[in-house]
Design an enzyme around this catalytic site. Sequence first.
Site, PDB file in Angstrom:
ATOM      1  N   GLU A   1     -49.982 -20.435 -39.233  1.00 23.77           N
ATOM      2  CA  GLU A   1     -50.043 -19.845 -37.892  1.00 23.77           C
ATOM      3  C   GLU A   1     -50.206 -20.859 -36.745  1.00 23.77           C
ATOM      4  O   GLU A   1     -50.933 -20.611 -35.801  1.00 23.77           O
ATOM      5  CB  GLU A   1     -51.196 -18.811 -37.841  1.00 23.77           C
ATOM      6  CG  GLU A   1     -50.989 -17.680 -38.825  1.00 23.77           C
ATOM      7  CD  GLU A   1     -52.202 -16.772 -38.988  1.00 23.77           C
ATOM      8  OE1 GLU A   1     -51.991 -15.572 -39.191  1.00 23.77           O
ATOM      9  OE2 GLU A   1     -53.348 -17.256 -38.923  1.00 23.77           O
TER      10      GLU A   1
HETATM   11  C1  TNX Z   1     -54.119 -14.380 -41.577  1.00 24.72           C
HETATM   12  S1  TNX Z   1     -53.038 -15.497 -43.914  1.00 24.72           S
HETATM   13  C2  TNX Z   1     -54.691 -15.638 -41.614  1.00 24.72           C
HETATM   14  C3  TNX Z   1     -56.102 -15.783 -41.263  1.00 24.72           C
HETATM   15  C4  TNX Z   1     -56.740 -14.485 -40.891  1.00 24.72           C
HETATM   16  C5  TNX Z   1     -56.232 -13.394 -41.793  1.00 24.72           C
HETATM   17  C6  TNX Z   1     -56.892 -12.064 -41.565  1.00 24.72           C
HETATM   18  C7  TNX Z   1     -53.454 -16.819 -43.247  1.00 24.72           C
HETATM   19  C8  TNX Z   1     -53.130 -18.035 -43.950  1.00 24.72           C
HETATM   20  N1  TNX Z   1     -54.085 -16.764 -42.076  1.00 24.72           N
HETATM   21  O1  TNX Z   1     -56.239 -16.726 -40.227  1.00 24.72           O
HETATM   22  O2  TNX Z   1     -58.110 -14.634 -41.014  1.00 24.72           O
HETATM   23  O3  TNX Z   1     -54.856 -13.249 -41.614  1.00 24.72           O
HETATM   24  O4  TNX Z   1     -56.502 -11.145 -42.528  1.00 24.72           O
END
Ligand code: TNX
Length: 628
Positions: free
Chosen positions: A420
């Site tokens: 992300e």
């Molecule tokens: C996605 S999945 C994220 C996290 C969040 C989560 C909440 C991923 C690698 N990153 O930063 O905490 O969703 O469900």
Amino acid sequence: MPTTPTAPETGPEPTDTRPTSTSTHDQAPPSADAAPSAGAAAADVAAPAGAVRSADAAAGEGVPGAAGEVLPGVPTAAAELARVAAGRAAEALAGPAPVRLDDVVPAPEQVFPDPAGDFTLSADAALRVSPAGRDVAEQLADWLRPATGFPLPVADAPAGQDGPLTLTLSPSAPDAAPGTRATDDGSGGSVGDGLGDEGYRLDVAATGVRITAATSAGLFHGAQTLRQLLPAAIENRTPVAARWAVPGGTIVDRPRFPYRGAMLDVARHFFAVEDVLRMVDHLARYKLNHLHLHLTDDQGWRIAVDSWPRLTEVGGATAVGGGPGGWYSGDDYRRIVTYAARRHVTVVPEIDLPGHTNAALVAYPELAPGKVAPPPYTGTEVGFSYVDPEDERTYAFVADVVGEVAALTPGPWLHLGGDEAFKVPAESYRAFVERAQRLVQATGKTVVGWHQLAPAGHVDGRVLQWWGTNGDDPETADAVRRGARLILSPANHAYLDMKYAPDTPIGHDWAGLIDVRRAYEWDPGTHVRGVPAEAVLGVEAPLWTESVSTRAEVEYMLFPRLPAVAELGWSPRATHDWSRFRVRLAGHGPRWTTAGITFHTAPDIPWPSTPSSIPTPRPHPEDSPSRS
Ligand code: TNX
């Protein structure tokens, strides 16, 4: 009406603090041949102080003193005889062992029940162990002593001299059960291959129990199986009256995948060392062998880095909702990795880069693209922060951080995050990841990262953690063709921060609702199109903690889904069967209740009775500072 969550009083299993038993041969039991038949021995030996024995109540106690008065607590010969008789009668009347040999979770590779071979642990039992397996034997004794009240001394076992409980470490450990032939279902190795790095063989006969393995990890997994085969009362922390029966037969067991893990996000909410140790115990029960710690994120930096002290001093002081945060010193972290290693659990530290770095930028604004410190962040959005990929100081920072974390970490892995980083242009992102991967490699660790790392060039051994919700992912499949292996954490099956049902008081639902069946019903070997089972290193269940802030809440989200994921990682595909799993799992509810573990009494599991003492977490506002 949801009740206020209360964390159980108990901390991690207190095995590290107990004095170890002495290793003297005069405490050793008779050899296997001379071992007393199961049952008789139980009544013949006085219970240690504090033990509650059902026979005591029936037999009465007291001996006449010089003046003819009865001295309480001192057995008369008649009372002793009555006690022995009562014990034998109880044995004769007892039915089969209450747990069945095939009740184990995760399901073993091979199970050969022998109803004539039930074994009863008696008060005079000693554990015999080959010297290299001694630490496992000590841990097993530590699990069994509190509830039984038995002393269970641990003694070295000369080869060939079995006792009532024998643990044997042997590189050439036999794996096939008597009268069986080699089989191969293509998913778990075949009988005849040896027990491997983590396999074990458990033999239960009326005269004794033997666990055999080629490694201490295998012996440890076998000991966990034995623990599950005893009645649920074995989870009591003080002595209770019970017949400590183990079902007869043989188990031959090995894992399907080498990597079986869970993740705890200690960045969104901080969790004390004791909470992490307790989670290690939970993993170890179900033969999970990796604990991934998500140590850094926008809301907090949780691991001390001596060369960049403000990361924790400033970056560690916040959490989701504005709580006080917290962080692990080097010693704290060493305590965690050492505790985990003893339980054959490897810690995988994650430093999330280049995104999810707001806490680091607050501490060191020179790492930020605009060189201006952002305000501390205590919300739950993602994807807005990143370290400046165009500035050389960023790479000095990454080298220092991964160098220090690698030096503190005994395991082979270092997780670079990579998820992300929405604001970093694709080309910069890729260049950043390729440099960061090399910096990790230079520490001697193997790179792990979320599957967003896929487009970057391959480095030796690289592992991607796939968290997609749609198994059609050509970029990841391409990275696998270039040499990457996969850890599978599909968010719509394995994310433990997803709610069980619409009314689950904490958690998210962006990847859907995950009841126990959904957590169980998928196959890591075929889940991502174009990725063969051989490229799958294993499975991991991540617990993100935006909405989870206490130990009881952690357990509520883990149980009962964690054992479902553990079974996917450990058990051969041929054993996979929801209708049988839900029944096996149900038997664990009373164990968790007795052990003080909070869990969700999921309606898809036929629990033997609904425990009333288990609190349900309440929905809490994000500023809840509550901490267990
Ligand atoms: C996605 S999945 C994220 C996290 C969040 C989560 C909440 C991923 C690698 N990153 O930063 O905490 O969703 O469900």
